[in-house]
Structures are given as structure tokens and as C-alpha cells.
Write a protein that holds these residues in place. Structure first.
Motif, PDB file in Angstrom:
ATOM      1  N   ALA A 263       8.589 -13.836   7.840  1.00 47.91           N
ATOM      2  CA  ALA A 263       7.478 -12.896   7.758  1.00 47.91           C
ATOM      3  C   ALA A 263       7.960 -11.535   7.274  1.00 47.91           C
ATOM      4  O   ALA A 263       9.010 -11.046   7.673  1.00 47.91           O
ATOM      5  N   ASP A 264       7.193 -10.951   6.355  1.00 48.23           N
ATOM      6  CA  ASP A 264       7.512  -9.611   5.895  1.00 48.23           C
ATOM      7  C   ASP A 264       7.191  -8.600   6.986  1.00 48.23           C
ATOM      8  O   ASP A 264       6.241  -8.752   7.747  1.00 48.23           O
ATOM      9  N   GLU A 265       7.983  -7.550   7.056  1.00 48.15           N
ATOM     10  CA  GLU A 265       7.674  -6.473   7.978  1.00 48.15           C
ATOM     11  C   GLU A 265       6.496  -5.676   7.421  1.00 48.15           C
ATOM     12  O   GLU A 265       6.327  -5.542   6.209  1.00 48.15           O
ATOM     13  N   ALA A 266       5.697  -5.152   8.311  1.00 54.01           N
ATOM     14  CA  ALA A 266       4.530  -4.402   7.874  1.00 54.01           C
ATOM     15  C   ALA A 266       4.953  -3.124   7.166  1.00 54.01           C
ATOM     16  O   ALA A 266       5.770  -2.354   7.663  1.00 54.01           O
ATOM     17  N   ALA A 267       4.414  -2.928   5.973  1.00 57.30           N
ATOM     18  CA  ALA A 267       4.682  -1.700   5.228  1.00 57.30           C
ATOM     19  C   ALA A 267       3.672  -0.643   5.649  1.00 57.30           C
ATOM     20  O   ALA A 267       2.567  -0.948   6.102  1.00 57.30           O
ATOM     21  N   ASP A 268       4.042   0.608   5.505  1.00 60.36           N
ATOM     22  CA  ASP A 268       3.105   1.705   5.760  1.00 60.36           C
ATOM     23  C   ASP A 268       2.249   1.878   4.518  1.00 60.36           C
ATOM     24  O   ASP A 268       2.676   2.459   3.522  1.00 60.36           O
ATOM     25  N   LEU A 269       1.031   1.342   4.567  1.00 63.63           N
ATOM     26  CA  LEU A 269       0.149   1.390   3.403  1.00 63.63           C
ATOM     27  C   LEU A 269      -0.828   2.552   3.469  1.00 63.63           C
ATOM     28  O   LEU A 269      -1.768   2.605   2.667  1.00 63.63           O
ATOM     29  N   GLY A 270      -0.607   3.469   4.398  1.00 66.25           N
ATOM     30  CA  GLY A 270      -1.510   4.615   4.502  1.00 66.25           C
ATOM     31  C   GLY A 270      -1.697   5.354   3.188  1.00 66.25           C
ATOM     32  O   GLY A 270      -2.836   5.641   2.779  1.00 66.25           O
ATOM     33  N   PRO A 271      -0.612   5.687   2.459  1.00 65.91           N
ATOM     34  CA  PRO A 271      -0.772   6.402   1.186  1.00 65.91           C
ATOM     35  C   PRO A 271      -1.486   5.585   0.118  1.00 65.91           C
ATOM     36  O   PRO A 271      -2.003   6.153  -0.846  1.00 65.91           O
ATOM     37  N   LEU A 272      -1.513   4.254   0.257  1.00 63.36           N
ATOM     38  CA  LEU A 272      -2.257   3.433  -0.694  1.00 63.36           C
ATOM     39  C   LEU A 272      -3.752   3.547  -0.456  1.00 63.36           C
ATOM     40  O   LEU A 272      -4.535   3.707  -1.398  1.00 63.36           O
TER      41      LEU A 272
ATOM     42  N   GLY B 199       5.431  15.252 -10.268  1.00 53.57           N
ATOM     43  CA  GLY B 199       5.670  15.517  -8.859  1.00 53.57           C
ATOM     44  C   GLY B 199       5.494  14.259  -8.027  1.00 53.57           C
ATOM     45  O   GLY B 199       5.491  13.133  -8.535  1.00 53.57           O
ATOM     46  N   ASP B 200       5.328  14.441  -6.724  1.00 53.51           N
ATOM     47  CA  ASP B 200       5.174  13.296  -5.830  1.00 53.51           C
ATOM     48  C   ASP B 200       3.795  12.664  -6.004  1.00 53.51           C
ATOM     49  O   ASP B 200       2.774  13.371  -6.013  1.00 53.51           O
ATOM     50  N   ILE B 201       3.778  11.357  -6.111  1.00 54.14           N
ATOM     51  CA  ILE B 201       2.544  10.604  -6.330  1.00 54.14           C
ATOM     52  C   ILE B 201       2.420   9.538  -5.244  1.00 54.14           C
ATOM     53  O   ILE B 201       3.346   8.762  -5.000  1.00 54.14           O
ATOM     54  N   ASP B 202       1.272   9.507  -4.589  1.00 45.37           N
ATOM     55  CA  ASP B 202       1.027   8.468  -3.594  1.00 45.37           C
ATOM     56  C   ASP B 202       0.658   7.141  -4.243  1.00 45.37           C
ATOM     57  O   ASP B 202       1.101   6.076  -3.808  1.00 45.37           O
ATOM     58  N   TYR B 203      -0.168   7.227  -5.275  1.00 47.56           N
ATOM     59  CA  TYR B 203      -0.720   6.010  -5.884  1.00 47.56           C
ATOM     60  C   TYR B 203      -0.820   6.206  -7.386  1.00 47.56           C
ATOM     61  O   TYR B 203      -1.405   7.194  -7.856  1.00 47.56           O
ATOM     62  N   ALA B 204      -0.223   5.282  -8.122  1.00 46.79           N
ATOM     63  CA  ALA B 204      -0.310   5.320  -9.585  1.00 46.79           C
ATOM     64  C   ALA B 204      -1.104   4.116 -10.062  1.00 46.79           C
ATOM     65  O   ALA B 204      -0.814   2.972  -9.683  1.00 46.79           O
TER      66      ALA B 204
ATOM     67  N   ARG C   9       9.525   8.903  -7.099  1.00 42.72           N
ATOM     68  CA  ARG C   9       8.545   9.802  -6.469  1.00 42.72           C
ATOM     69  C   ARG C   9       7.135   9.199  -6.445  1.00 42.72           C
ATOM     70  O   ARG C   9       6.188   9.882  -6.066  1.00 42.72           O
ATOM     71  N   VAL C  10       7.000   7.930  -6.844  1.00 43.60           N
ATOM     72  CA  VAL C  10       5.732   7.206  -6.742  1.00 43.60           C
ATOM     73  C   VAL C  10       5.826   6.233  -5.571  1.00 43.60           C
ATOM     74  O   VAL C  10       6.727   5.397  -5.530  1.00 43.60           O
ATOM     75  N   ARG C  11       4.910   6.369  -4.611  1.00 42.60           N
ATOM     76  CA  ARG C  11       4.947   5.484  -3.438  1.00 42.60           C
ATOM     77  C   ARG C  11       4.433   4.085  -3.789  1.00 42.60           C
ATOM     78  O   ARG C  11       5.064   3.086  -3.466  1.00 42.60           O
ATOM     79  N   PHE C  12       3.272   4.021  -4.418  1.00 48.10           N
ATOM     80  CA  PHE C  12       2.656   2.747  -4.769  1.00 48.10           C
ATOM     81  C   PHE C  12       2.189   2.795  -6.218  1.00 48.10           C
ATOM     82  O   PHE C  12       1.549   3.761  -6.634  1.00 48.10           O
ATOM     83  N   ALA C  13       2.503   1.733  -6.954  1.00 48.39           N
ATOM     84  CA  ALA C  13       2.067   1.621  -8.342  1.00 48.39           C
ATOM     85  C   ALA C  13       1.251   0.346  -8.489  1.00 48.39           C
ATOM     86  O   ALA C  13       1.770  -0.754  -8.268  1.00 48.39           O
ATOM     87  N   GLN C  14      -0.024   0.486  -8.822  1.00 48.11           N
ATOM     88  CA  GLN C  14      -0.871  -0.693  -9.053  1.00 48.11           C
ATOM     89  C   GLN C  14      -0.905  -0.945 -10.553  1.00 48.11           C
ATOM     90  O   GLN C  14      -1.460  -0.164 -11.328  1.00 48.11           O
TER      91      GLN C  14
ATOM     92  N   LEU D 127      14.122   1.947  -6.693  1.00 54.70           N
ATOM     93  CA  LEU D 127      13.662   3.337  -6.645  1.00 54.70           C
ATOM     94  C   LEU D 127      12.794   3.622  -5.412  1.00 54.70           C
ATOM     95  O   LEU D 127      12.427   4.780  -5.181  1.00 54.70           O
ATOM     96  N   GLY D 128      12.432   2.588  -4.673  1.00 56.98           N
ATOM     97  CA  GLY D 128      11.575   2.792  -3.506  1.00 56.98           C
ATOM     98  C   GLY D 128      10.097   2.811  -3.830  1.00 56.98           C
ATOM     99  O   GLY D 128       9.285   3.230  -3.006  1.00 56.98           O
TER     100      GLY D 128
END
Length: 731
Positions: free
Chosen positions: A251-260, A318-323, A342-347, A373-374
């Protein structure tokens, strides 16, 4: 030699015998060797010996015997006359000679014989397993003979299987009563059959010890008697080219998807400065939906897009939560890498990745670079994320009511349909996320977050990949207290079945594997998009439900034919409508109702009855029923056109009063009970509008509302199933 579990660990024994067989060019393990593995795994097999001549049969092996030919060229021994049963010791010489002659006539060489003691008389059952890509071992059980070969009366599970899950598989068999003593038969030990299934497919079962080259197994038949279960035939199918299944079922560990779901800074890559394309439309959707954060268009030359200042690359963003990435597939990885993490989530909306042969390596490279890159990737090959609370969306005129229904969909187009149909049927969404190829962020990983989030109450999944379903099973199998999960699965037709060497392999179509996954995961599997949305809405409105110990439904409404059809609809989905107690019927008959009622269940109340006290009579009727019985659900169904057109002028707002009266009866009831409502129109425009108003009123009072009884039946079944799972988990 005698069959013996041996002192060799079963995994080592399996590796040795499989390697020997493959080196000999065999595609199937010799039956005697297969039974040696079964015995080593704790599964009972007949006492027996492999011989060349009858003189080798030990004196201590008592008959009568089953005698089987040993031949590397023979697949179906019975068809070639290679099996004799009930053979006495004094008959061995004659019967083995006859077998040799029969095989010779069929063009096969007889290399020896397997001589075994006959198993006790009992019922024939088939137990088998087949490796399925992305899923692991799929396990089958079914009654033998015509039940498997013609009627295909089988049930599947996914290893590892617990005793309770094995028992649930047996409960799905239409022929189960035959094992329990139907038609004058002697009942057999279903516990012993469960032992065989768990011995094969349990957490410490034989399947886990087998090398990758074992692909299919049939134990056909297993003879189940009142005293035990014995595998009298065993077929282990090999594939020399097979490799270990690389699928990681951890099982994958739960990711913090708040910024998504609630991003503050959104970058858009691929929007046009001169025309309209997907990226431009996404910016317009954000603006129209009231996104409160910062939008950063990325364009190599434009100064602004849709009136918003642009920057040439993510390096300057700069810092991007969602691309939101709508670039050609070959340009995606390089464009995202410019952000240097510096991008948390890229769709990644772009297609041209692993959904095509040419794009497999491109997708692998994208995920590898972003992981380093995270940056987590959603997709590629998807449409976007809708978050009501975060005010981001990929559709125009998106629903705005913030709710607790979260949906993950492997189909982008279906995500749009879910949003539109859900809004029309009163669903309040937390989110709808199109996950496409799920190359990085998986459905299972996102499910973990949604189950933990206080903002969600129910999760819907549209999945097309059995591997994704397996990962979801692994998440839910360790979360007994999980929120309701509803599954709509693509690719469930019998066309998913494959040609295979074993019965199990041939019958293991997706139409059987998806229900097996759903049963073991404790999720509600539905067949249509409409059912998917309806069950999500009901689970959300009723907060997931409560424990129930029956599948009984009380039907209350107008129209004799409608009541009959309602009862039929319940029966088709496995629910019952039992007759009310005589004392309750007598009490209802004493209420002084107008003539023409049916009071036994279904409770058929014509419009004049429903109009008594302007509709308030519903509280008296259902109150009496709920005081005397404990149904799992009550379904009230009304033809609003008949009631309001015939009674509205003389009795006022009868339908509205009925809704309020049923709510009062529900709230005063001595035990919890699901209440659902069907409100029918006559199709005229004015009545359609009136029904919509009544549906809103009913939902505000906590009633899931449907246009047809068949829809209500499917939802009632889902609620009852969940309630029964809840009840069993608390015992």
C-alpha cells in the motif's frame, strides 16, 4: 514412492520440481508431483504411488484404487481411456494393460501409472488459481462437472484469501444448496472446502511458495464429503518464459494532497496567447469559477494571456502548488524540470505517453525526473482536477456546492459526465480528479488521502485497470473503518475472458474478477454511470449508513401495478419485501382508511388514502410499521402527477405533507432505518418542475430521491450491503 510432504521447505520443493519439469520440456507438472506440492502445503490428497509395473504397488496401500496413465504427451487422460476407477488389487494387471492399449490406439506412450486409494464419496468441486497481470493470483471455486463447464457457476477471489472471504465465495455459488444437502443429498463439510481454499490461497498458502513459472492450477475435482475434502486431481500449468510479477502490491503511504485540492498558486503551461486552446479554456474556467489564488500563465514570448501577466518558463514562476500542463508530450518533462522542484503537483493533460507504444519510455522518463525533483505527476493523458472547495475546475459552469463526495476517474470524458449528472441529481462534490494513466500519483495513494480527509464522506472510483483495483484492495483491506467507497469498473464484459489451459484460466474474465475485488475490498460495485452517481449521492446524504442484520424492505406508495413492480425490482437485486405481522396489518386496517388498500407489504395506498389529513396519514401508517418491524430500508414511491392533479385543489400540498410526515415517522422510529423516496412525474413541463421542487424538499429532509423504482432498488441494495458489512466487522 509414497506421496509425502517431505522435510524440504515447500518453497524449495516447488522450485526444484518446477525446474526439473521445465528442463524436461514439460508444460504441465506430472500429476503425482503436483500432488506432492499440495501435500507439502497441507492440502489433502489420496494416498498413492507412481509405478511402472503393478508389482510395485505397496502391500500397505489398500484398494479399491483409481488408476491413471502417466504420459508426457497426454493432456486429457479420460478422453484417451487413461483412467480407471474402483479397481481392486486383483484387477490391476488387467486394467493397466487395457490403459496401455487404449493410449497406444490414441497415439500416446504410457510411461507408467499413478495408483491411488479412492477418495470417500462426496460432491465434486473445482478449486483453481491463475496468475493475472497486475492482480496476482485470481482464485476460483465452483461445483464440478456441468456446473463449471456449462453453467459456469463459479466464484472468484484474489489471493491472499481469508476464511471469511473463502466462505463468501461459496455463498455466491448458485449450486451451494447441493453442498448443504438439497434434494436429499448428504450435506458435506464446507469448512473442509474452505480449508482447501485457504491452504491454497491464504496468507501462508501454497500459491505464495510457487515460482513465477507456475501460471495456472486446477484441482479438479476436489471431493468434499461430510468428513473432509481431498484433491483427487491436480494440474499445474507451467510457462518457461514467465518472470516474477513486478507489480508492487504494498500500500502506498498517503500523500499530502492539500495543495492539489486547495492550491494557492496555479501555473498553466500550453495556453495560447492568440487563440483558444485547452490551456486558455482552463484559465477561463478558473476565472469563471472564482479561483481566489494566483494564476501564472507560462509562455515563452507572450506578455499576458487572458489579461494575466505571463512568464517565459517555470524557472521564473516561483513556488507553484499546481501546474496544469497542456504541452506536446515531448516537451513536458523539460518544461517541468525548469522549476527545479518548486512545483508540488503537475497534472499532465497531454496524451502521447504510455497509452501508446511509442510513449512508454517518454512516460517513464517524465516520472523518474519529476520524482527526483519532488514533483508529483497526475496523469498523463487526463483532463484535470475539479475541487469545489479550492475553486479550481476543468469544466465551464462547474457545480459550486461544497460537499463530501470525492471521485477519482481513469477516464477524462467520464469525469465531465460525473460532474454534470451528479449536479443534476443533487450530488455535492468535494472533488473530481481525472487521473488518466496514473503513472505517478495512483488511485490507491489518492484514496488514502481522501479516506483520511475530514472534508470527504464518500469516495467514488472509476477504474479500468485491474492493477489499480488490486492496489485499492490493499489499501482498504487494512482499513476496516473506511468510509464508503463506490466502484464503477470499465472492461467488465465476458470478452475479457481468455483462452487458457485450465478451467480457472478460461473463466477468469474481468466480469468475474472485478466483483471479486469489490467483495474483498468491501466496496460497492455498480453497473452504470447513473447507479454510480445515485449511490454516491445516497451514501453522502445518509453519511454512509449503519449496521443492519437483514435485507428486508418495506414499500409504501400509490398504484397497485407500481407496487407489484417495486417488489419485483427489490427481488431482482436480492432484497426481500416480507409480509407485515398480522397484528400490524390489523392496526393499519383499523385506521379508518378509504377502501382499496393493500396493507401486507407492499403497502399500496391509493391517492385518496394518501390524501387523508392532507397527507399526514403517512406518519400513522409508517409509524405503526416501524414500531413493529425492523426493516433495513423503507422506500416510499409516489406518482406526483396523480396525487397533485387529482387532490391538489381539494386537499392542498399533499406530496409536500407526505414528505414531511414520512420524515417525522423516520425520526420517531425506535431503530435506525434507511428511507428512500421515488417521485414520479407525468412528463408534463409543469409537473416536471414541481417534482424537482419536491425532490429538493425531500433531500433537505434527508431522503435520497429517484425518478424510478429500479434506481432506488440498486441504491437500497448498496446501503444494505454496506450495513451488513458494518455489522459483521463489529462482531
Amino acid at each position: 514412492m509414497s506421496i509425502d510432504s517431505s522435510t524440504i521447505p515447500v518453497q524449495e520443493l516447488a522450485s526444484r520440481v518446477v525446474e526439473d519439469a521445465l528442463q524436461s520440456g514439460l508444460q504441465v507438472l506430472p500429476e503425482y508431483v503436483g500432488k506432492m506440492l499440495l501435500a507439502a502445503g497441507g492440502i489433502a490428497v489420496p494416498a498413492g504411488v507412481e509405478i511402472v509395473d503393478v508389482d510395485e504397488v505397496p502391500a500397505g496401500l489398500a484398494g479399491p484404487f483409481a488408476v491413471k496413465a502417466v504420459s508426457t504427451t497426454l493432456v486429457h487422460k479420460t478422453d484417451a481411456g487413461g483412467v480407471r476407477i474402483g479397481v481392486g488389487r486383483d484387477q490391476l494387471a488387467a486394467e493397466t494393460a487395457a490403459i496401455r492399449a487404449s493410449l497406444a490406439n490414441a497415439g500416446h506412450e504410457c510411461e507408467g501409472f499413478l495408483v491411488e486409494q479412492m477418495a470417500p464419496k462426496g460432491e465434486e468441486v473445482v478449486v483453481g488459481a491463475v496468475r493475472t497481470e497486475g492482480l496476482g493470483w485470481a482464485v476460483m471455486v465452483g461445483l464440478g462437472g456441468v456446473f463449471v463447464e456449462v453453467l459456469e457457476d463459479v466464484a472468484f477471489g484474489v489471493a491472499p484469501i481469508t476464511r471469511d472471504q473463502a466462505a463468501a465465495m461459496l455463498a455466491e455459488l448458485r449450486g451451494l444448496p447441493l453442498l448443504q444437502g438439497a434434494r436429499g443429498r448428504t450435506p458435506v463439510s464446507t469448512d473442509a472446502l474452505v480449508d482447501v481454499i485457504v491452504g491454497l490461497a491464504g496468507a501462508d498458502g501454497l500459491l505464495g511458495a510457487l515460482p513465477a513459472q507456475v501460471r495456472e492450477i486446477d484441482l479438479n475435482p476436489v471431493i468434499v464429503s461430510s468428513t473432509g475434502a481431498v484433491a483427487v486431481d491436480a494440474r499445474f500449468v507451467l510457462d518457461a518464459e514467465a518472470e516474477d510479477d513486478a507489480t508492487d502490491h504494498a500500500a502506498d503511504e498517503a500523500a499530502d494532497l492539500g495543495p492539489l485540492f486547495e492550491p494557492r498558486r496555479v501555473a498553466v503551461l500550453g495556453a495560447s496567447a492568440k487563440g483558444t486552446n485547452g490551456g486558455t479554456l482552463f484559465i477561463r474556467n478558473l476565472l469563471g469559477y472564482g479561483f481566489p489564488g494566483t494564476i501564472v500563465p507560462i509562455h515563452p514570448s507572450a506578455e499576458s494571456i487572458e489579461g494575466i501577466a505571463a512568464v517565459p518558463s517555470l524557472a521564473e514562476a516561483g513556488d507553484i502548488d499546481y501546474a496544469y500542463v497542456a504541452l506536446p508530450s515531448g516537451a513536458v518533462a523539460e518544461a517541468l524540470a525548469a522549476a527545479e522542484g518548486r512545483v508540488r503537483f503537475a497534472q499532465v493533460i497531454s496524451s502521447g505517453f504510455a497509452e501508446t507504444d511509442e510513449g512508454v519510455e517518454l512516460e517513464r522518463d517524465l516520472v523518474t525526473r519529476m520524482r527526483a525533483l519532488g514533483t508529483r505527476v497526475i496523469g498523463p493523458n487526463c483532463l484535470g482536477t475539479h475541487s469545489t472547495r479550492g475553486r479550481i475546475t476543468f469544466v465551464p459552469d462547474a457545480p459550486k456546492e461544497v460537499g463530501g463526495v470525492a471521485v477519482l476517474s481513469q477516464s477524462g470524458g467520464l469525469s465531465v459526465d460525473i460532474l454534470r449528472l451528479g449536479e443534476a441529481r443533487g450530488v455535492a462534490f468535494h472533488s473530481v480528479t481525472s487521473i488518466g494513466n496514473s503513472a505517478d500519483l495512483t488511485a490507491a495513494e489518492m484514496l488514502e488521502h481522501l479516506l483520511d480527509s475530514p472534508d470527504t464522506r464518500v469516495v467514488g472510483l472509476y477504474l479500468e485497470s485491474l492493477a489499480s483495483g488490486r492496489a485499492v484492495l490493499d489499501v482498504l483491506s487494512r482499513r476496516a473503518d473506511a468510509k464508503p467507497v463506490v466502484l464503477l469498473a470499465g472492461g467488465r464484459t465476458a470478452d475479457g475472458s481468455r483462452a487458457a489451459t485450465s478451467h480457472t484460466g478460461a473463466l477468469s474474465g474481468h466480469h468475474r474478477l472485478w466483483p471479486a475485488l469489490a467483495r474483498q475490498a468491501g466496496v460497492e460495485l455498480v453497473d452504470t454511470l447513473g447507479d454510480f452517481v445515485n449511490v454516491l449521492a445516497a451514501m453522502d446524504l445518509l453519511d454512509g449508513g449503519y449496521a443492519v442484520d437483514n435485507n428486508e424492505v418495506v414499500l409504501f406508495g400509490n398504484g397497485g401495478g407500481a407496487s407489484v413492480l417495486a417488489a419485483d425490482a427489490m427481488q431482482r437485486v436480492g432484497l426481500t419485501t416480507p409480509r407485515l405481522p398480522d397484528a400490524t396489518i390489523a392496526h393499519l386496517d383499523g385506521l379508518g382508511l378509504p377502501p382499496g388498500n393493500g396493507l401486507a407489504n407492499p403497502i399500496d395506498a391509493p391517492a385518496p388514502t394518501l390524501a387523508v389529513n392532507g397527507g399526514a396519514v403517512a406518519r400513522d401508517i409508517l409509524g405503526a410499521v416501524l414500531d413493529a418491524t425492523r426493516p433495513a430500508a423503507v422506500i416510499s414511491h409516489f406518482n406526483v402527477g396523480i396525487i397533485q392533479r387529482n387532490m391538489g385543489a381539494t386537499h392542498g400540498d399533499v406530496t409536500g405533507t407526505l414528505i414531511d410526515a414520512i420524515a417525522a415517522a423516520r425520526d420517531a422510529g425506535p431503530a435506525p432505518c434507511h428511507h428512500l423516496m421515488v417521485l414520479k412525474s407525468d412528463g408534463k413541463a409543469d409537473m416536471e418542475a414541481l417534482v424537482r421542487d419536491y425532490a429538493l424538499r425531500a433531500r433537505e429532509r434527508g431522503f435520497p430521491v429517484f425518478a424510478e423504482l429500479e434506481e432506488a432498488a440498486v441504491v437500497a441494495r448498496a446501503l444494505v450491503r454496506r450495513g451488513r458489512r458494518t455489522a459483521s466487522s463489529t462482531h
